[in-house]
Enzyme design. Structure first.
Site, mmCIF file in Angstrom:
data_model
loop_
_atom_site.group_PDB
_atom_site.id
_atom_site.type_symbol
_atom_site.label_atom_id
_atom_site.label_comp_id
_atom_site.label_asym_id
_atom_site.label_seq_id
_atom_site.Cartn_x
_atom_site.Cartn_y
_atom_site.Cartn_z
ATOM 1 N N VAL A 104 0.809 -1.212 0.000
ATOM 2 C CA VAL A 104 0.000 0.000 0.000
ATOM 3 C C VAL A 104 0.847 1.269 0.000
ATOM 4 C CG1 VAL A 104 -0.241 0.088 2.528
ATOM 5 C CG2 VAL A 104 -2.019 1.087 1.072
ATOM 6 N N CYS A 135 20.379 -3.994 0.774
ATOM 7 C CA CYS A 135 19.461 -4.054 -0.367
ATOM 8 C C CYS A 135 19.097 -2.650 -0.843
ATOM 9 C CB CYS A 135 18.199 -4.822 0.007
ATOM 10 S SG CYS A 135 16.983 -4.928 -1.324
ATOM 11 N N CYS A 148 12.582 -9.797 2.783
ATOM 12 C CA CYS A 148 11.632 -10.103 1.717
ATOM 13 C C CYS A 148 11.720 -11.550 1.237
ATOM 14 C CB CYS A 148 11.843 -9.139 0.552
ATOM 15 S SG CYS A 148 13.530 -9.088 -0.077
#
Length: 419
Positions: free
Chosen positions: A15, A101, A216
């Protein structure tokens, strides 16, 4: 009127990035979405949600009315981030791959790709802010004033997100001036509740999607189970602060300082607690890699978990140079409250520094990052190399004590004193 740009937005399927793209389009920018796939191993849908995330990102792009591209950075991620992640764990440290990352993938590989697409700026859904200041005076500039000055007359600062519960500047502290000059964080000035409200009002299909947690590529799977596919630990003794063996570990790589769960010694009583009939929790306090020994202590406030100073190396400063020695605040882990500290000048201009805290910090962990702040401005930081707790003299050779009384939890105290 603020300048309009061609902006490539990293659409993750979540979102925050979705609302970021909508806000930029509302501001009149030319917006293009880019979905990054960073992991391919065991991408079977059970733990990795990349397929669903891509479908969500595509649905968001359709509602907003922008194009979206799917790009695969899995090879870059494995080479630049995951390989270093494994090396750090093998060395007994606890790395933070999300920081690497951001520096190597989201603001390097992604930025390079976006520039090839003709982007002037890139944007992500991070809760952080960027502002331009005049390099000589430090005067804060608005977009129009910054646009009138040459690049060499500007300096960019990374600020905390307005929502203190979501601020992600900690994860972005290794970004450079060149990267920040191209970066936009559209939701950095909003609280998460406002982002959710906007998403619902816009009618975004992922308005109620749960926030992603953790790393992730690991998803919701047990962390130790994941690591054991890539690292092969050697079992050894778990020893208390008196040098007594109280259990066995499965390999030092699978534990981190301050860890409470998964030790397998929850029912073991310490000397003082046994006399009082009290079960205090055990915490990982030290990893002795050369001797393959895991040290554990009872009680959250045990001295072995407290550090009044730390040393860090591999420093990265957002301004391009280290800040002046003096009083600042720092975080030694994400979501930690800012801790007042003093920055000690690095010797010989090296990429190392020392922080001394007004109050002892809990479970300062080698491999994690110490990030420095001046108020709301994130100055940068480095990788923790050592701390007061990890440098304390150990009470004895635990392997010798363990050999004298193997696996006996009621063994007599080893012939050594407390640290």
């Amino acid at each position: 009127m603020a300048s309009k740009h061609r902006v490539v937005v990293g659409l993750s399927g979540g979102v925050d990035s979705a609302v970021s793209a909508w806000l930029l389009k509302q501001q009149g920018h030319e917006v293009v979405g880019l979905f990054m796939k960073n992991w391919e191993d065991d991408d079977d849908g059970e733990h990795c949600t990349s397929r669903q995330d891509w479908l969500d990102a595509a649905s968001v792009a359709d509602v907003i009315g922008i194009d979206v591209e799917h790009v695969n950075f899995a090879a870059e991620y494995k080479d630049r981030v995951f390989a270093e992640f494994l090396r750090e764990y093998e060395a007994g440290r606890t790395p933070n791959p999300d920081i690497l990352c951001n520096a190597e993938i989201k603001f390097k590989a992604f930025l390079d790709h976006a520039l090839r697409l003709g982007a002037e700026k890139i944007a992500t859904g991070h809760y952080a802010r960027v502002r331009a200041v005049e390099a000589t005076s430090g005067r804060v500039l608005d977009d129009e004033a910054a646009a009138r000055l040459p690049a060499e007359a500007l300096r960019h600062e990374l600020l905390k997100g307005v929502d203190p519960g979501k601020d992600q500047s900690y994860f972005l502290h290794r970004l450079t001036q060149a990267q920040l000059a191209r970066a936009l964080f559209p939701v950095g000035h909003l609280h998460k509740s406002e982002v959710r409200r906007l998403a619902a009002e816009i009618g975004l299909p992922n308005a109620r999607k749960k926030d992603s947690t953790g790393i992730c590529f690991i998803g919701e799977r047990p962390f130790r189970e994941f690591l054991q596919r890539y690292l092969h630990g050697t079992p050894g003794p778990i020893v208390d602060d008196q040098g007594r063996e109280i259990g066995r570990h499965v390999g030092l790589s699978f534990y981190t300082l301050g860890q409470r769960q998964g030790l397998g010694i929850g029912g073991v009583r310490g000397r003082d607690e046994a006399a009082q009939g009290v079960h205090a929790p055990w915490f990982v306090a030290r990893k002795d890699v050369p001797r393959n020994v895991l040290w554990a202590v009872q009680g959250h406030d045990h001295p072995w978990l407290q550090s009044s100073w730390l040393r860090a190396d591999d420093a990265s400063w957002i301004a391009g140079a280290p800040p002046a020695p003096g009083r600042y605040a720092a975080k030694t882990r994400y979501r930690q409250a800012d801790a007042p500290c003093t920055l000690v000048a690095p010797e010989g201009g090296t990429a190392a520094f020392e922080l001394r805290f007004e109050e002892p910090q809990w479970a300062v962990t080698p491999g994690q990052s110490a990030v420095l702040y001046d108020g709301e401005v994130c100055l940068g930081g480095g990788v923790i190399h050592a701390a007061q707790a990890t440098e304390r003299p150990l009470p004895c050779d635990p392997t010798e004590a363990a050999n004298r009384a193997p696996r006996r939890r009621s063994a007599p105290r080893a012939a050594c004193g407390p640290a």
